[in-house]
Motif scaffolding. Sequence first.
Motif, PDB file in Angstrom:
ATOM      1  N   ASP A  55     -41.171  56.686 -64.420  1.00 16.48           N
ATOM      2  CA  ASP A  55     -39.860  56.055 -64.594  1.00 16.48           C
ATOM      3  C   ASP A  55     -39.266  55.633 -63.251  1.00 16.48           C
ATOM      4  O   ASP A  55     -38.076  55.821 -62.991  1.00 16.48           O
ATOM      5  CB  ASP A  55     -38.913  57.012 -65.329  1.00 16.48           C
ATOM      6  N   VAL A  92     -42.212  51.499 -72.846  1.00 12.48           N
ATOM      7  CA  VAL A  92     -41.208  51.083 -71.864  1.00 12.48           C
ATOM      8  C   VAL A  92     -40.583  49.782 -72.349  1.00 12.48           C
ATOM      9  O   VAL A  92     -41.290  48.805 -72.621  1.00 12.48           O
ATOM     10  CB  VAL A  92     -41.846  50.876 -70.474  1.00 12.48           C
ATOM     11  N   ARG A 104     -33.400  51.997 -69.599  1.00 13.41           N
ATOM     12  CA  ARG A 104     -33.613  53.426 -69.419  1.00 13.41           C
ATOM     13  C   ARG A 104     -33.550  54.174 -70.733  1.00 13.41           C
ATOM     14  O   ARG A 104     -32.736  53.896 -71.604  1.00 13.41           O
ATOM     15  CB  ARG A 104     -32.574  54.015 -68.463  1.00 13.41           C
TER      16      ARG A 104
END
Length: 216
Positions: A158, A192, A214
């Motif tokens: 991340d 993602v 996010r």
Amino acid sequence: MTVDGKITTREFSPVDFTSREDKLHLFRQRALADAVLVGHSTLKRDNVRLALPAELRDERLKRGETAAPLRVIVSNEGKIDHHLKIFQSDVSPILIFSTSRMPTRVRAVLGDKAILHLSKKKTVDLVEMLRTLRRNYKVKRAACEGGPTLFRSLLERDLIDQLNLTVAPFLFGGAKAPTLTGLNKEFLPASVRFGLTDMRVIGNECFLTYRIKRRR
């Protein structure tokens, strides 16, 4: 990448299927960074200096920045050839993040050409690497220019905020030609999601900018 998502051929040859505009786009993105990250395998294959054209160097200087971003090489084993072009130019300081696996003879040679950061871990701790860049070198924006293994590793942790992607009018096909995340057959730990923030079409190429969404 090609229309079918390939970033190079099965021989992992240097990218030469995009236009001059795409090369300039890469330089412009590089010029915005405080540091440029590249994996050793990609550096060895492409053998680039990670430099900037004169006009972009001048623009950086006018902004009160250094002429070029720091050049950062990431290598778990540290078996780096000191004859690579990147070591033959003084464009900007070179940092190498590797491990204690780096051979002693390589350390001796590269110690005169770059700043070495060697971890006792088996692989480079990317989170700690970015912390070091921020803490010791005031890096706020780092640009990863490949390869797919390094990009995937950053993605899995991340550590990616933005993706700049050029889609070129080619089809390569083949299971052995790598995609953005390489040849790894495993899925990412989690999907993602990105949000499209910009899209431009120049000639036959599409230039896309995504920001990561996010996970909560």
